[in-house]
Structure formats: structure tokens, C-alpha cells
Design a protein around this motif. Structure first.
Motif, PDB file in Angstrom:
ATOM      1  N   VAL A   1     -26.481  18.652  23.031  1.00 16.17           N
ATOM      2  CA  VAL A   1     -25.873  19.574  23.990  1.00 16.17           C
ATOM      3  C   VAL A   1     -26.825  19.774  25.163  1.00 16.17           C
ATOM      4  CG1 VAL A   1     -24.532  20.788  22.239  1.00 16.17           C
ATOM      5  CG2 VAL A   1     -26.823  21.593  22.798  1.00 16.17           C
ATOM      6  N   PRO A   2     -26.314  20.153  26.318  1.00 16.96           N
ATOM      7  CA  PRO A   2     -27.195  20.411  27.457  1.00 16.96           C
ATOM      8  C   PRO A   2     -27.939  21.728  27.296  1.00 16.96           C
ATOM      9  CG  PRO A   2     -24.922  20.861  28.049  1.00 16.96           C
ATOM     10  CD  PRO A   2     -24.888  20.257  26.684  1.00 16.96           C
TER      11      PRO A   2
ATOM     12  N   ALA B   1     -21.222  10.635   0.629  1.00 15.14           N
ATOM     13  CA  ALA B   1     -22.136  11.784   0.586  1.00 15.14           C
ATOM     14  C   ALA B   1     -21.680  12.799  -0.453  1.00 15.14           C
ATOM     15  CB  ALA B   1     -22.219  12.442   1.960  1.00 15.14           C
ATOM     16  N   ASP B   2     -22.642  13.330  -1.212  1.00  9.61           N
ATOM     17  CA  ASP B   2     -22.339  14.400  -2.164  1.00  9.61           C
ATOM     18  C   ASP B   2     -22.159  15.735  -1.447  1.00  9.61           C
ATOM     19  OD1 ASP B   2     -22.711  12.803  -4.630  1.00  9.61           O
ATOM     20  OD2 ASP B   2     -24.778  12.683  -3.921  1.00  9.61           O
ATOM     21  N   LEU B   3     -22.900  15.904  -0.355  1.00 11.57           N
ATOM     22  CA  LEU B   3     -22.856  17.159   0.395  1.00 11.57           C
ATOM     23  C   LEU B   3     -22.926  16.829   1.883  1.00 11.57           C
ATOM     24  CD1 LEU B   3     -22.879  20.286   0.310  1.00 11.57           C
ATOM     25  CD2 LEU B   3     -25.386  20.166   0.264  1.00 11.57           C
ATOM     26  N   ILE B   4     -21.989  17.362   2.648  1.00 11.37           N
ATOM     27  CA  ILE B   4     -21.972  17.184   4.096  1.00 11.37           C
ATOM     28  C   ILE B   4     -22.273  18.529   4.743  1.00 11.37           C
ATOM     29  CG2 ILE B   4     -20.593  16.517   6.096  1.00 11.37           C
ATOM     30  CD1 ILE B   4     -18.892  14.802   4.251  1.00 11.37           C
ATOM     31  N   LEU B   5     -23.248  18.533   5.647  1.00 11.11           N
ATOM     32  CA  LEU B   5     -23.623  19.757   6.363  1.00 11.11           C
ATOM     33  C   LEU B   5     -23.357  19.563   7.848  1.00 11.11           C
ATOM     34  CD1 LEU B   5     -27.045  20.619   4.651  1.00 11.11           C
ATOM     35  CD2 LEU B   5     -24.756  21.404   4.016  1.00 11.11           C
ATOM     36  N   CYS B   6     -22.682  20.517   8.440  1.00 10.53           N
ATOM     37  CA  CYS B   6     -22.421  20.536   9.878  1.00 10.53           C
ATOM     38  C   CYS B   6     -22.856  21.895  10.417  1.00 10.53           C
ATOM     39  CB  CYS B   6     -20.940  20.337  10.195  1.00 10.53           C
ATOM     40  SG  CYS B   6     -20.178  18.881   9.468  1.00 10.53           S
ATOM     41  N   GLY B   7     -23.131  21.962  11.711  1.00  7.21           N
ATOM     42  CA  GLY B   7     -23.328  23.260  12.332  1.00  7.21           C
ATOM     43  C   GLY B   7     -22.007  24.020  12.348  1.00  7.21           C
ATOM     44  N   ALA B   8     -22.071  25.333  12.319  1.00  4.50           N
ATOM     45  CA  ALA B   8     -20.840  26.136  12.327  1.00  4.50           C
ATOM     46  C   ALA B   8     -20.010  25.871  13.581  1.00  4.50           C
ATOM     47  CB  ALA B   8     -21.179  27.621  12.231  1.00  4.50           C
ATOM     48  N   MET B   9     -20.671  25.547  14.676  1.00  2.00           N
ATOM     49  CA  MET B   9     -19.996  25.216  15.931  1.00  2.00           C
ATOM     50  C   MET B   9     -21.003  24.559  16.853  1.00  2.00           C
ATOM     51  SD  MET B   9     -19.738  28.968  17.762  1.00  2.00           S
ATOM     52  CE  MET B   9     -19.154  29.781  16.283  1.00  2.00           C
ATOM     53  N   SER B  10     -20.524  23.991  17.949  1.00  2.00           N
ATOM     54  CA  SER B  10     -21.429  23.461  18.964  1.00  2.00           C
ATOM     55  C   SER B  10     -21.586  24.494  20.066  1.00  2.00           C
ATOM     56  CB  SER B  10     -20.894  22.142  19.545  1.00  2.00           C
ATOM     57  OG  SER B  10     -19.644  22.349  20.169  1.00  2.00           O
ATOM     58  N   GLU B  11     -22.762  24.535  20.656  1.00  2.00           N
ATOM     59  CA  GLU B  11     -23.043  25.556  21.662  1.00  2.00           C
ATOM     60  C   GLU B  11     -22.300  25.319  22.967  1.00  2.00           C
ATOM     61  OE1 GLU B  11     -27.393  26.991  21.573  1.00  2.00           O
ATOM     62  OE2 GLU B  11     -27.447  25.001  20.637  1.00  2.00           O
ATOM     63  N   ASP B  12     -21.816  24.095  23.196  1.00  2.00           N
ATOM     64  CA  ASP B  12     -21.094  23.836  24.438  1.00  2.00           C
ATOM     65  C   ASP B  12     -19.590  24.100  24.297  1.00  2.00           C
ATOM     66  OD1 ASP B  12     -20.804  21.729  22.712  1.00  2.00           O
ATOM     67  OD2 ASP B  12     -21.235  20.156  24.165  1.00  2.00           O
TER      68      ASP B  12
ATOM     69  N   PHE C   1     -31.370  17.761  27.759  1.00  2.00           N
ATOM     70  CA  PHE C   1     -30.478  17.859  26.614  1.00  2.00           C
ATOM     71  C   PHE C   1     -31.301  18.069  25.347  1.00  2.00           C
ATOM     72  CE2 PHE C   1     -28.098  15.663  29.826  1.00  2.00           C
ATOM     73  CZ  PHE C   1     -26.784  16.060  29.657  1.00  2.00           C
ATOM     74  N   ARG C   2     -30.681  18.654  24.333  1.00  2.00           N
ATOM     75  CA  ARG C   2     -31.379  18.923  23.076  1.00  2.00           C
ATOM     76  C   ARG C   2     -30.368  18.944  21.936  1.00  2.00           C
ATOM     77  NH1 ARG C   2     -29.787  23.977  21.877  1.00  2.00           N
ATOM     78  NH2 ARG C   2     -29.274  25.396  23.588  1.00  2.00           N
ATOM     79  N   MET C   3     -30.882  19.112  20.707  1.00  2.00           N
ATOM     80  CA  MET C   3     -29.997  19.209  19.554  1.00  2.00           C
ATOM     81  C   MET C   3     -29.331  20.581  19.504  1.00  2.00           C
ATOM     82  SD  MET C   3     -30.785  18.832  15.441  1.00  2.00           S
ATOM     83  CE  MET C   3     -31.839  17.410  15.655  1.00  2.00           C
ATOM     84  N   ASN C   4     -28.065  20.589  19.188  1.00  2.00           N
ATOM     85  CA  ASN C   4     -27.336  21.841  18.986  1.00  2.00           C
ATOM     86  C   ASN C   4     -28.065  22.691  17.944  1.00  2.00           C
ATOM     87  OD1 ASN C   4     -24.998  23.624  19.104  1.00  2.00           O
ATOM     88  ND2 ASN C   4     -24.412  22.764  17.121  1.00  2.00           N
ATOM     89  N   HIS C   5     -28.312  23.969  18.257  1.00  2.00           N
ATOM     90  CA  HIS C   5     -29.144  24.806  17.382  1.00  2.00           C
ATOM     91  C   HIS C   5     -28.507  25.007  16.010  1.00  2.00           C
ATOM     92  CE1 HIS C   5     -32.255  27.474  16.186  1.00  2.00           C
ATOM     93  NE2 HIS C   5     -31.491  28.553  16.176  1.00  2.00           N
ATOM     94  N   PHE C   6     -27.197  25.113  15.943  1.00  2.00           N
ATOM     95  CA  PHE C   6     -26.520  25.239  14.656  1.00  2.00           C
ATOM     96  C   PHE C   6     -26.807  24.002  13.794  1.00  2.00           C
ATOM     97  CE2 PHE C   6     -24.179  28.026  17.461  1.00  2.00           C
ATOM     98  CZ  PHE C   6     -23.836  29.112  16.674  1.00  2.00           C
ATOM     99  N   ASP C   7     -26.829  22.831  14.434  1.00  2.00           N
ATOM    100  CA  ASP C   7     -27.094  21.593  13.704  1.00  2.00           C
ATOM    101  C   ASP C   7     -28.559  21.495  13.269  1.00  2.00           C
ATOM    102  OD1 ASP C   7     -24.473  21.065  14.306  1.00  2.00           O
ATOM    103  OD2 ASP C   7     -24.920  19.736  15.975  1.00  2.00           O
ATOM    104  N   GLU C   8     -29.457  22.048  14.079  1.00  2.00           N
ATOM    105  CA  GLU C   8     -30.863  22.102  13.665  1.00  2.00           C
ATOM    106  C   GLU C   8     -31.006  22.866  12.348  1.00  2.00           C
ATOM    107  OE1 GLU C   8     -34.238  22.029  17.048  1.00  2.00           O
ATOM    108  OE2 GLU C   8     -32.886  23.747  17.158  1.00  2.00           O
TER     109      GLU C   8
END
Length: 259
Positions: A10-11, A113-124, A34-41
Motif C-alpha cells: 500500500v502507499p 495450507a492448513d491455516l491461511i492468515l490475511c489482514g483484516a483489511m487493507s489500509e487503502d 510504498f510499504r506492507m499493509n500494517h494489518f498484513d504485517e
């Protein structure tokens, strides 16, 4: 255990944003960072903590985006992930979340995958749709806005706490394989170590190119995009100090800033 973490680039909040009227979408200035979405971090950190608790766990990172999105995959590997897949798109145009979820769900890394993790949302975009849609495509149980994760000692299930309205938490138990969307505040993402960053820079990623033109028909369409109007509204309080204090408390209470 195999864990898949979905990350997005995300920007930065200071990025210069304009409207491309021909494309009907936002345009980020080339000089912007640009950087990694904080939720995804936070999702990556949660995966690394599980890996530390369960030796033998493998973390695969997946990102969909233009060529420069490769940087967030390598950062996730620097944090402790093992492998990465980059689904390259032609640009930053709007992609229907259902199509995005379908692309991601079609990969062997996802289905295995046994477990999939996503950020709750993207910041953009702040839609919070891709994770639940992926779970639906894969027919897997899903918990959103997760603020606590505990994998059962058997490795066959996971107990989570998810954030709900009113500041409360809901406890949920899921059988693996499952998908979780991670909320910020669940942890403090670590800074990538130098040795891991060096390894990440040398590691060859699995790179795929998606066919946007000949893909499935989107379920959503962007009608119009506008920048928010700049409004300057102020209220001048009048009267004595105590009267001004009462007026201020009333204003804050009316806007739900005070309980």
C-alpha cells in the motif's frame, strides 16, 4: 503445519494521490513510497510466532500486485517466512475482491495450507472482503478481526478471540484447515533481521502473471472516484469558562467521543 499469509503493498499515508479520469481510478505519484499493509504485517508476525511454537511449520507468503509488490514479499521473508509467490498484475487498477479471492484461492499453495492468515483489511481500500471470500471459495471456516490466536497442541484446530462491537471479544474454536483475518493490536510486528533480509533478497520467488483482460466478469464496478472535499468548520464557544466547558462536553457527547 503449512501456513499461507496474504500480504499487500500500500502507499504511504503521505503519498500524492490524484484521479486518473481516463482510467476512472486513483493514481499514485511515482515518487511516493510504498510499504506492507500494517494489518498484513500483524498477520505475518502471528504466523512467525506459530512457527516458533511449532517447529517444522512452513510459512508461504502470497501477494497480488504490480512488479514493485515483490518488496513486501521479501520483507515478510525477512521477518521469518520461508517462501513467496507473486501474482503480478499490470498496474494498480481496481480489482473486484471476488476475482482477487478467486485468483488467490486457485493456487496450490493456498489449497494446501492448513491455516491461511490475511489482514483484516487493507489500509487503502478498507473493504475487508478478500479474506472471507477466499474462505467461501475454499469452503473453509473463517473468523474475522482476530485479536488472539492459539493453535491447539494437536495441530488440528485453533482457538481465537475476535473483536466485536462495543469493545467485546468473541471466542471461537475452528477446525483446520481454516482462514483467519488478523486485526491490528494482536502483536507488535518484528523488524526483519539482517541475515533474513539477505536470504530474502537472494531467494527466487514463484512469479505468476494474471490475465486481467480475459478473466471472469467482475461483480463490482467503480462508478465514480472523487477526492474528499476540503472543509473548514469551526465552532466558537461563548460565555464563561464553566459555560464553555459545558458546551464542549455536550458537543463531545453528541458525537460519541464521550460515554
Amino acid at each position: 503445519m503449512n501456513i499461507l499469509v496474504c500480504v499487500k503493498q500500500v502507499p504511504e499515508s503521505e503519498a500524492v494521490v490524484t484521479i486518473d479520469k481516463d482510467a476512472g481510478w486513483v493514481k499514485i505519484h511515482e515518487s511516493s513510497a510504498f510499504r506492507m499493509n500494517h494489518f498484513d504485517e500483524c498477520a505475518v508476525e502471528a504466523a512467525v510466532q506459530i512457527k516458533e511454537a511449532f517447529p517444522g511449520t512452513t510459512i508461504h507468503v502470497l501477494s497480488v500486485g504490480p512488479e514493485r509488490s515483490e518488496a513486501v514479499i521479501r520483507r515478510a521473508i525477512g521477518m521469518g517466512a520461508d517462501h513467496g509467490t507473486h501474482m503480478v498484475t499490470p498496474g494498480d487498477d481496481f480489482v473486484d475482491p471476488s476475482i482477487l479471492a478467486g485468483w488467490m484461492a486457485s493456487l496450490p499453495e493456498t489449497s494446501g495450507a492448513d491455516l491461511i492468515l490475511c489482514g483484516a483489511m487493507s489500509e487503502d481500500m478498507m473493504q475487508g472482503q478478500v479474506g472471507p471470500l477466499m474462505a467461501e471459495v475454499l469452503s473453509r471456516p473463517c473468523a474475522t478481526a482476530v485479536v488472539h490466536v492459539k493453535v491447539m497442541p494437536t495441530g488440528r484446530g485453533v482457538q481465537v478471540e475476535r473483536e466485536i462491537e462495543g469493545g467485546y471479544r468473541e471466542a471461537v474454536a475452528l477446525q483446520l484447515p481454516a482462514l483467519l483475518t488478523i486485526q491490528t493490536g494482536i502483536n507488535q510486528p518484528r523488524y526483519p533481521s539482517l541475515s533474513n533480509l539477505l536470504r530474502a533478497n537472494k531467494l527466487k520467488l514463484n512469479t505468476l502473471y494474471v490475465d486481467v483482460v480475459n478473466g471472469p466478469e467482475p461483480l463490482q464496478a467503480v462508478g465514480q472516484v472523487n477526492l474528499p472535499r476540503k472543509l473548514r468548520e469551526g465552532v466558537f464557544l461563548e460565555g464563561s469558562a464553566s459555560q464553555k466547558a459545558e458546551q464542549l462536553i455536550t458537543i463531545l457527547s453528541d458525537r460519541s467521543f464521550l460515554a
